[in-house]
Design a protein around this motif. Sequence first.
Motif, PDB file in Angstrom:
ATOM      1  N   ALA A 125     -10.656  -9.619  11.030  1.00  0.00           N
ATOM      2  CA  ALA A 125     -10.760  -8.281  10.456  1.00  0.00           C
ATOM      3  C   ALA A 125      -9.636  -8.087   9.448  1.00  0.00           C
ATOM      4  O   ALA A 125      -8.564  -8.685   9.566  1.00  0.00           O
ATOM      5  CB  ALA A 125     -10.679  -7.205  11.539  1.00  0.00           C
ATOM      6  N   ALA A 126      -9.907  -7.251   8.440  1.00  0.00           N
ATOM      7  CA  ALA A 126      -8.885  -6.894   7.456  1.00  0.00           C
ATOM      8  C   ALA A 126      -8.772  -5.381   7.416  1.00  0.00           C
ATOM      9  O   ALA A 126      -9.779  -4.666   7.361  1.00  0.00           O
ATOM     10  CB  ALA A 126      -9.243  -7.435   6.075  1.00  0.00           C
ATOM     11  N   LEU A 127      -7.544  -4.901   7.453  1.00  0.00           N
ATOM     12  CA  LEU A 127      -7.278  -3.468   7.404  1.00  0.00           C
ATOM     13  C   LEU A 127      -6.638  -3.165   6.056  1.00  0.00           C
ATOM     14  O   LEU A 127      -5.548  -3.650   5.751  1.00  0.00           O
ATOM     15  CB  LEU A 127      -6.338  -3.065   8.542  1.00  0.00           C
ATOM     16  CG  LEU A 127      -6.034  -1.572   8.696  1.00  0.00           C
ATOM     17  CD1 LEU A 127      -7.306  -0.802   9.035  1.00  0.00           C
ATOM     18  CD2 LEU A 127      -4.976  -1.349   9.762  1.00  0.00           C
ATOM     19  N   ALA A 128      -7.338  -2.379   5.231  1.00  0.00           N
ATOM     20  CA  ALA A 128      -6.833  -2.012   3.910  1.00  0.00           C
ATOM     21  C   ALA A 128      -6.415  -0.551   3.923  1.00  0.00           C
ATOM     22  O   ALA A 128      -7.192   0.322   4.327  1.00  0.00           O
ATOM     23  CB  ALA A 128      -7.911  -2.244   2.849  1.00  0.00           C
ATOM     24  N   ARG A 129      -5.164  -0.297   3.494  1.00  0.00           N
ATOM     25  CA  ARG A 129      -4.661   1.075   3.429  1.00  0.00           C
ATOM     26  C   ARG A 129      -4.018   1.332   2.070  1.00  0.00           C
ATOM     27  O   ARG A 129      -3.375   0.444   1.507  1.00  0.00           O
ATOM     28  CB  ARG A 129      -3.637   1.327   4.534  1.00  0.00           C
ATOM     29  CG  ARG A 129      -4.275   1.418   5.924  1.00  0.00           C
ATOM     30  CD  ARG A 129      -3.246   1.753   6.979  1.00  0.00           C
ATOM     31  NE  ARG A 129      -2.366   0.626   7.251  1.00  0.00           N
ATOM     32  CZ  ARG A 129      -1.169   0.738   7.807  1.00  0.00           C
ATOM     33  NH1 ARG A 129      -0.684   1.929   8.107  1.00  0.00           N
ATOM     34  NH2 ARG A 129      -0.444  -0.335   8.054  1.00  0.00           N
ATOM     35  N   VAL A 130      -4.185   2.534   1.570  1.00  0.00           N
ATOM     36  CA  VAL A 130      -3.594   2.897   0.278  1.00  0.00           C
ATOM     37  C   VAL A 130      -2.097   3.072   0.466  1.00  0.00           C
ATOM     38  O   VAL A 130      -1.639   3.941   1.207  1.00  0.00           O
ATOM     39  CB  VAL A 130      -4.219   4.181  -0.278  1.00  0.00           C
ATOM     40  CG1 VAL A 130      -3.551   4.561  -1.602  1.00  0.00           C
ATOM     41  CG2 VAL A 130      -5.727   4.006  -0.474  1.00  0.00           C
ATOM     42  N   ALA A 131      -1.328   2.234  -0.237  1.00  0.00           N
ATOM     43  CA  ALA A 131       0.137   2.289  -0.145  1.00  0.00           C
ATOM     44  C   ALA A 131       0.759   2.954  -1.361  1.00  0.00           C
ATOM     45  O   ALA A 131       1.900   3.401  -1.301  1.00  0.00           O
ATOM     46  CB  ALA A 131       0.706   0.881   0.007  1.00  0.00           C
ATOM     47  N   ARG A 132       0.044   2.992  -2.463  1.00  0.00           N
ATOM     48  CA  ARG A 132       0.509   3.681  -3.664  1.00  0.00           C
ATOM     49  C   ARG A 132      -0.692   4.211  -4.405  1.00  0.00           C
ATOM     50  O   ARG A 132      -1.691   3.521  -4.584  1.00  0.00           O
ATOM     51  CB  ARG A 132       1.275   2.728  -4.586  1.00  0.00           C
ATOM     52  CG  ARG A 132       1.858   3.410  -5.838  1.00  0.00           C
ATOM     53  CD  ARG A 132       2.379   2.402  -6.844  1.00  0.00           C
ATOM     54  NE  ARG A 132       1.317   1.545  -7.356  1.00  0.00           N
ATOM     55  CZ  ARG A 132       0.455   1.892  -8.321  1.00  0.00           C
ATOM     56  NH1 ARG A 132       0.520   3.108  -8.849  1.00  0.00           N
ATOM     57  NH2 ARG A 132      -0.468   1.049  -8.734  1.00  0.00           N
ATOM     58  N   GLY A 133      -0.600   5.483  -4.829  1.00  0.00           N
ATOM     59  CA  GLY A 133      -1.692   6.099  -5.542  1.00  0.00           C
ATOM     60  C   GLY A 133      -1.627   7.605  -5.403  1.00  0.00           C
ATOM     61  O   GLY A 133      -0.584   8.162  -5.028  1.00  0.00           O
ATOM     62  N   PRO A 134      -2.729   8.304  -5.686  1.00  0.00           N
ATOM     63  CA  PRO A 134      -2.749   9.753  -5.544  1.00  0.00           C
ATOM     64  C   PRO A 134      -2.361  10.181  -4.131  1.00  0.00           C
ATOM     65  O   PRO A 134      -2.722   9.532  -3.158  1.00  0.00           O
ATOM     66  CB  PRO A 134      -4.208  10.108  -5.857  1.00  0.00           C
ATOM     67  CG  PRO A 134      -4.700   8.983  -6.707  1.00  0.00           C
ATOM     68  CD  PRO A 134      -3.994   7.765  -6.197  1.00  0.00           C
ATOM     69  N   ALA A 135      -1.619  11.275  -4.030  1.00  0.00           N
ATOM     70  CA  ALA A 135      -1.098  11.726  -2.738  1.00  0.00           C
ATOM     71  C   ALA A 135      -2.204  11.914  -1.708  1.00  0.00           C
ATOM     72  O   ALA A 135      -2.019  11.603  -0.528  1.00  0.00           O
ATOM     73  CB  ALA A 135      -0.307  13.022  -2.916  1.00  0.00           C
ATOM     74  N   GLU A 136      -3.358  12.395  -2.162  1.00  0.00           N
ATOM     75  CA  GLU A 136      -4.437  12.662  -1.207  1.00  0.00           C
ATOM     76  C   GLU A 136      -5.069  11.377  -0.662  1.00  0.00           C
ATOM     77  O   GLU A 136      -5.793  11.425   0.346  1.00  0.00           O
ATOM     78  CB  GLU A 136      -5.513  13.534  -1.850  1.00  0.00           C
ATOM     79  CG  GLU A 136      -6.288  12.891  -2.992  1.00  0.00           C
ATOM     80  CD  GLU A 136      -5.619  13.062  -4.342  1.00  0.00           C
ATOM     81  OE1 GLU A 136      -6.303  12.814  -5.362  1.00  0.00           O
ATOM     82  OE2 GLU A 136      -4.430  13.436  -4.372  1.00  0.00           O
ATOM     83  N   LEU A 137      -4.804  10.239  -1.305  1.00  0.00           N
ATOM     84  CA  LEU A 137      -5.363   8.970  -0.828  1.00  0.00           C
ATOM     85  C   LEU A 137      -4.358   8.139  -0.035  1.00  0.00           C
ATOM     86  O   LEU A 137      -4.756   7.173   0.630  1.00  0.00           O
ATOM     87  CB  LEU A 137      -5.869   8.128  -2.004  1.00  0.00           C
ATOM     88  CG  LEU A 137      -7.028   8.689  -2.827  1.00  0.00           C
ATOM     89  CD1 LEU A 137      -7.454   7.664  -3.875  1.00  0.00           C
ATOM     90  CD2 LEU A 137      -8.200   9.075  -1.946  1.00  0.00           C
ATOM     91  N   LEU A 138      -3.087   8.479  -0.106  1.00  0.00           N
ATOM     92  CA  LEU A 138      -2.063   7.675   0.532  1.00  0.00           C
ATOM     93  C   LEU A 138      -2.318   7.559   2.033  1.00  0.00           C
ATOM     94  O   LEU A 138      -2.475   8.560   2.740  1.00  0.00           O
ATOM     95  CB  LEU A 138      -0.680   8.293   0.299  1.00  0.00           C
ATOM     96  CG  LEU A 138       0.518   7.383   0.554  1.00  0.00           C
ATOM     97  CD1 LEU A 138       0.508   6.215  -0.414  1.00  0.00           C
ATOM     98  CD2 LEU A 138       1.824   8.166   0.426  1.00  0.00           C
ATOM     99  N   GLY A 139      -2.382   6.317   2.518  1.00  0.00           N
ATOM    100  CA  GLY A 139      -2.621   6.063   3.930  1.00  0.00           C
ATOM    101  C   GLY A 139      -4.084   5.988   4.320  1.00  0.00           C
ATOM    102  O   GLY A 139      -4.395   5.607   5.457  1.00  0.00           O
TER     103      GLY A 139
END
Length: 378
Positions: A125-139
């Motif tokens: 399995a791969a877990l992808a999380r937003v680490a940098r970008g628009p505040a509403e997408l972070l995490g």
Amino acid sequence: MLDLAEELSTWIEAGREFAVATVVAVGGSAPRGPGAALAVDRAGTVVGSVSGGCVEGAVYDLCRTALETGESVTERFGYSDEDAFAVGLTCGGTIDVLITPVGGQAPDRTVLASALSAAGRGEPAALARVARGPAELLGRTLLVRDDGTYEGGLGGHAELDRTAAAEARARLEAGSTGTVDLSADGSHCPGGLTLLVESHLPPPRMIVFGAVDFASALARAGKFLGYHVTVCDARPVFATRARFPDADEVVVDWPHRYLRRTATDARTVLCVLTHDAKFDVPLLKTALGMPVAFVGAMGSRRTHEDRNRRLREEGVSERELARLRSPIGLDLGARTPEETALSIVAEIVAARRGGTGVPLTGSNTPIHRDREHSEAAA
């Protein structure tokens, strides 16, 4: 955070709220790589580590704050920061850390639970999380399985999710953890964004051929390093569970026959301890033609020369012979089975991570090698 799957799955099942800090990227000399995680629950209980002790106190406080605010943040710690000595990262590197709250109403809690459960069962399995970008997408989180299906999302944008899932699957196929930059898309993520992709694969295999005392010690060392260890020998009187309690499997079969029918991949380690030409010549002929990570054989230098002669007579090419690590192990002056096992796994780690095996004292080589260098060496 997938390295904390067992503990965090228990927390989620118990309904505990927590925040998890995950290393996104490292620069220079840093003690732990991307994917290393530390989690803190409402009661202040801590599991894991992001820096081997350097910045744990500061990260702990950030996790407690994230639990109160419900907001994800990314923080950088490094030697150049004016408060570097205050938080303890004085080794000369930098680390970027993503802190994500996992509260009872967190939108990605279900996805994280699925990811942790899959990792706990040993599923790819791969877990992808937003680490940098628009505040509403972070995490925001996306779980990608090896068949390409995915769960969760990065903010309701189907095309962005498909792009992220494809990038995460590529990382999963390579068995790597790190960041992926997605180019700017005016309709979805102005300025672009960076994903942290954590890959989880079943443990790599270590197959030890030869049911000898050295094999018992090597099985213990292999388990300690996280390998799924199999001991194989054609002699049923020696290949017993009682003699190898630390091995995941004990197989009674001719080594070359077993190797031909069992599953191996580019992470598999093969250690030949048989000391008998009728076993190790057909075995090594098979092994050296396979795309595995490491092939090593025990024996004296005289045994090594005789073995190479026999392998050449069997049609093994010079290129294939160059892959054979024999006599197996680093020169530690080992005498006991335990010391010999240490020398063997030390060589395996050096081969996997691109190490030299020389003492760090007086050496100018980096102590913490970057992940790209290690993967290239592997």
